[in-house]
Design an enzyme around this catalytic site. Structure first.
Site, PDB file in Angstrom:
ATOM      1  N   HIS A  46      -7.641  -8.450 -47.690  1.00 43.27           N
ATOM      2  CA  HIS A  46      -6.500  -8.047 -48.235  1.00 43.27           C
ATOM      3  C   HIS A  46      -6.388  -9.307 -50.427  1.00 43.27           C
ATOM      4  O   HIS A  46      -5.472  -9.038 -50.410  1.00 43.27           O
ATOM      5  CB  HIS A  46      -5.152  -9.284 -47.705  1.00 43.27           C
ATOM      6  CG  HIS A  46      -4.921  -8.974 -46.464  1.00 43.27           C
ATOM      7  ND1 HIS A  46      -4.965  -7.327 -46.108  1.00 43.27           N
ATOM      8  CD2 HIS A  46      -5.564  -9.058 -45.012  1.00 43.27           C
ATOM      9  CE1 HIS A  46      -4.426  -7.085 -44.604  1.00 43.27           C
ATOM     10  NE2 HIS A  46      -5.255  -8.135 -44.114  1.00 43.27           N
ATOM     11  N   GLY A  53      -1.082 -13.922 -50.638  1.00 39.19           N
ATOM     12  CA  GLY A  53      -2.277 -13.870 -50.401  1.00 39.19           C
ATOM     13  C   GLY A  53      -3.581 -13.592 -49.236  1.00 39.19           C
ATOM     14  O   GLY A  53      -3.640 -13.805 -49.226  1.00 39.19           O
ATOM     15  N   LYS A  72      10.059 -10.807 -48.132  1.00 33.94           N
ATOM     16  CA  LYS A  72       9.373  -9.396 -48.077  1.00 33.94           C
ATOM     17  C   LYS A  72      10.699  -8.891 -47.400  1.00 33.94           C
ATOM     18  O   LYS A  72      11.388  -7.882 -47.501  1.00 33.94           O
ATOM     19  CB  LYS A  72       8.438  -9.718 -47.479  1.00 33.94           C
ATOM     20  CG  LYS A  72       6.678 -10.165 -48.382  1.00 33.94           C
ATOM     21  CD  LYS A  72       5.927 -10.030 -47.475  1.00 33.94           C
ATOM     22  CE  LYS A  72       4.372 -10.479 -48.614  1.00 33.94           C
ATOM     23  NZ  LYS A  72       4.276 -11.810 -48.293  1.00 33.94           N
ATOM     24  N   LYS A 116       3.119  -9.317 -40.494  1.00 37.72           N
ATOM     25  CA  LYS A 116       3.601  -9.989 -41.856  1.00 37.72           C
ATOM     26  C   LYS A 116       4.453 -10.781 -42.244  1.00 37.72           C
ATOM     27  O   LYS A 116       5.848 -10.649 -42.043  1.00 37.72           O
ATOM     28  CB  LYS A 116       3.268  -8.943 -43.095  1.00 37.72           C
ATOM     29  CG  LYS A 116       3.421  -9.313 -44.392  1.00 37.72           C
ATOM     30  CD  LYS A 116       3.491  -8.414 -45.718  1.00 37.72           C
ATOM     31  CE  LYS A 116       3.129  -7.345 -45.459  1.00 37.72           C
ATOM     32  NZ  LYS A 116       3.291  -6.067 -46.538  1.00 37.72           N
ATOM     33  N   ARG A 138       5.715 -11.844 -61.628  1.00 38.38           N
ATOM     34  CA  ARG A 138       4.828 -12.724 -62.869  1.00 38.38           C
ATOM     35  C   ARG A 138       3.925 -12.275 -62.951  1.00 38.38           C
ATOM     36  O   ARG A 138       3.575 -10.221 -62.835  1.00 38.38           O
ATOM     37  CB  ARG A 138       3.902 -14.419 -62.169  1.00 38.38           C
ATOM     38  CG  ARG A 138       3.154 -13.808 -60.811  1.00 38.38           C
ATOM     39  CD  ARG A 138       2.148 -14.647 -60.170  1.00 38.38           C
ATOM     40  NE  ARG A 138       2.203 -14.308 -58.501  1.00 38.38           N
ATOM     41  CZ  ARG A 138       0.870 -12.812 -58.800  1.00 38.38           C
ATOM     42  NH1 ARG A 138       0.635 -12.399 -59.027  1.00 38.38           N
ATOM     43  NH2 ARG A 138       0.591 -12.700 -57.636  1.00 38.38           N
ATOM     44  N   HIS A 193      -3.884   0.843 -52.440  1.00 37.73           N
ATOM     45  CA  HIS A 193      -2.967  -0.146 -52.932  1.00 37.73           C
ATOM     46  C   HIS A 193      -2.526   0.234 -54.067  1.00 37.73           C
ATOM     47  O   HIS A 193      -3.488   0.395 -54.933  1.00 37.73           O
ATOM     48  CB  HIS A 193      -3.742  -1.568 -52.661  1.00 37.73           C
ATOM     49  CG  HIS A 193      -2.382  -2.880 -53.588  1.00 37.73           C
ATOM     50  ND1 HIS A 193      -1.806  -4.153 -52.271  1.00 37.73           N
ATOM     51  CD2 HIS A 193      -2.573  -2.978 -54.979  1.00 37.73           C
ATOM     52  CE1 HIS A 193      -1.541  -4.459 -53.365  1.00 37.73           C
ATOM     53  NE2 HIS A 193      -1.060  -3.824 -54.302  1.00 37.73           N
TER      54      HIS A 193
END
Length: 621
Positions: free
Chosen positions: A235, A164, A116, A158, A297, A208
């Site tokens: 989450h 996940g 990230k 994070k 994906r 989101h």
């Protein structure tokens, strides 16, 4: 075009890929573990190869076994689905090195977006808006604490790897930072083998929002508009929809253009999703929507995009992997109506969402308005080894209101038993004022713990469930005479087994609105999304036994005045077993079917209480 495809996955996504492949004339190969030997995806594929024990680490996560299975069966290509090895760049490269086609993005693209912190730096360079934060190499507690102060609390710690919801901690004050950092690092190390973290500004009214992108090997990249995945629990996405409620055209154009720039920055091929976090405190605005990460994906929630665009994303994946250009250009894609997806999980919300496993004795979903994506059928097992998702319930309507109504209708009619599901939780969320008015943010579920409460079977539902029992057991006497007493109104009460307890329904008080399904042995009831199974017992006052297990119960308190059978004796259907005297009337209790008396708890002169088991008749084999 690919002619034979191996699917390196299981469950509903494997079944979904098989469906499109078959429609395209592509042969399919499934892989399976011990636990999945009889799974639906195995039964659906043209061929299937066993790849190891039940734990994913010994089967679905072993790339060498999957590649060997592809070679063994002559498959030309490997589709990873989502999860497992789908975003593993090393596996993707191994597939390519084995001379197979990888149905996914280039390994270099996966790698570029895998961490990230590196992805955020790359996005900044590409002109994609990024959440204020820190992604530096200095991982000392001192430096991270200082950066958190500069960003301003609350902040989000994070993990740079994984996803996940693991390795994430919200910190509200400086005094809590060190402990939260240690906890986050420990979880990240255990989950991803990497304890490095980044910091982000915590968005106070977060939504989101994600954009579906698609690229090909010819330099073309398009977007397929956005999805809203704000309804999350810890989450984890629960309900997703497309398009995002409240998204105006100028904001949509800005966020989707940013997503295309992000995909082009990593020379992207295939299906991917650019995830954004929006500060929705003043609605959705382009200057308050920030890049979070890219999923390289196919997403779990891809069906809602398919529903509003009319595009089959798996078909596009197979065509692009075969070297074809994108089937449609950007100006040929448009939004049609509204779609919502709910994830039906095998879990018990009332018990902290603990997974529920076992055989699906009943599994019925009305697909009149609903697209059902599932990897199980009735009588299949829900395994403890994998994700507990039973199905994805996908609806499409001309507008959001119509889509909500259709999904509510689906949940109110589904039957799943004895495995517990989150259906009541989903229904409460959908029917909440907040969801219906699109007052969404990622904290909505956490603020409504009552959505997780257990559903109790109401008396009204029991009364309705009693009707088919009454009709079935009344025989020639008819329901109006059931429980007849001199100088009194007919009694229409029915005793039913609910688990190990006895429940009573009064068929004279029919109730509208509760789904019931009578399969001849059991009445299945859906109440607020929860499925209840009511097994037949004895009709009160009828003198007829009707329990599926042959238990003969006392329909009321009374005295046994005659006993006509002994333990071990063979009996025939309708034969009198004993006579009970109650309220100065005699009630004959009879055998429900041909069989043998295997237990006898009654004796002449004995007093019995209502619903006491008096004897048990074992049916003939």
């Amino acid at each position: 075009m690919i002619t034979k495809l191996l699917i390196a996955n299981r469950g509903e996504i494997a079944c979904r890929i098989i469906r499109t492949a078959r429609a395209m004339g592509v042969a399919t190969v499934a892989v399976y573990s011990d636990a999945d030997a009889k799974a639906l995806h195995v039964r659906s594929a043209d061929e299937a190869v066993h790849i190891g024990p039940s734990p994913a680490a010994e089967s679905y996560l072993v790339g060498d076994k999957i590649i060997a299975a592809a070679k063994e069966t002559g498959a030309e290509a490997v589709h990873p689905g989502y999860g497992f090895l789908s975003e593993n760049a090393a596996f993707a490269q191994a597939v390519i090195d084995a001379g197979l086609i990888w149905v996914g993005p280039k390994p270099s693209s996966i790698e570029a977006m895998g961490l990230k912190d590196a992805a955020k730096k790359l996005m900044r360079e590409a002109g994609v808006p990024v959440t204020p934060g820190y992604e530096g190499e200095d991982q000392s507690v001192e430096r991270l604490s200082k950066e958190a102060e500069a960003i301003g609390y609350p902040v989000l710690i994070k993990a740079v790897a994984g996803g996940g919801g693991k390795g994430m901690r919200k910190v509200d004050a400086p005094a809590d930072f060190a402990a939260a950092l240690e906890s986050c690092r420990r979880e990240a190390k255990a989950s991803f083998g990497n304890d490095e973290v980044l910091l982000e500004k915590w968005i106070t009214s977060p939504r989101h929002i994600e954009v579906q992108v698609f690229g090909d090997a010819h330099g073309n990249v398009v977007h397929m508009f956005e999805r809203d995945c704000s309804l999350q629990r810890r989450h984890q996405k629960v309900i997703e929809e497309a398009p995002a409620p409240g998204m105006d055209e100028s904001t949509r154009e800005a966020i989707c253009a940013a997503a295309v720039r992000a995909a082009k920055a990593v020379d992207y091929e295939g299906a991917g999703t650019i995830e954004f976090i929006a500060d929705a405190s003043e609605g959705l605005r382009a200057d308050r929507i920030f890049f979070m990460e890219m999923n390289t994906r196919l997403q779990v929630e891809h069906p809602v995009t398919e529903e509003i665009t009319g595009v089959d994303l798996v078909e596009w994946q197979l065509r692009v992997a075969s070297g074809e250009p994108l089937p449609l250009a950007q100006d040929e894609l448009s939004i049609n109506g509204h779609a919502i997806e709910a994830r039906l999980y095998a879990e018990d919300p009332a018990k902290g969402f603990l997974p529920s496993t076992g055989r699906l004795e009943m599994f019925s979903i009305d697909d009149g308005y609903t697209r059902i994506e599932t990897g199980v059928e009735q009588d299949d097992e829900i395994s403890p080894f994998y994700d507990p998702m039973i199905a994805k319930l996908v609806v499409h309507g001309e507008d959001r209101e119509a889509a909500i109504w259709r999904l509510e209708d689906c949940i109110e009619e589904l039957l799943v038993y004895p495995v517990k599901t989150n259906a009541p939780f989903l229904l409460r969320a959908l029917t909440s004022d907040e969801f219906e008015s699109a007052a969404l943010d990622t904290g909505l579920i956490a603020r409504n713990p009552e959505w997780s409460e257990a559903v109790e079977l109401s008396q009204a539902a029991l009364d309705q469930a009693a009707i088919p029992f009454l009709a079935r057991n009344a025989g020639q006497r008819g329901p109006a005479l059931t429980g007849y007493r001199l100088n009194a109104a007919p009694q229409m009460e029915v005793a039913m087994m609910l688990g190990d307890a006895v429940a009573k329904g009064d068929a004279s008080r029919p109730f509208d609105g509760v789904l019931q399904f009578d399969d001849g042995e059991t009445v299945w009831v859906n109440l607020l999304g929860e499925t209840f199974a009511l097994a037949p017992f004895a009709s009160r006052g009828s003198g007829a036994a009707s329990a599926a297990d042959g238990a003969i119960i006392a329909p009321m308190p009374g005295k046994v005045i005659a006993l006509d059978v002994a333990e071990g004796e063979a009996v025939t259907a309708g034969q009198r077993l004993m006579v009970l005297e109650a309220m100065k009337m005699e009630h004959a209790l009879t055998a429900p079917f041909d069989g043998t008396v295997t237990a006898l708890e009654a004796s002449v002169g004995g007093q019995v209480q209502v619903e006491a088991v008096l004897c048990v008749v074992e049916p003939e084999a």
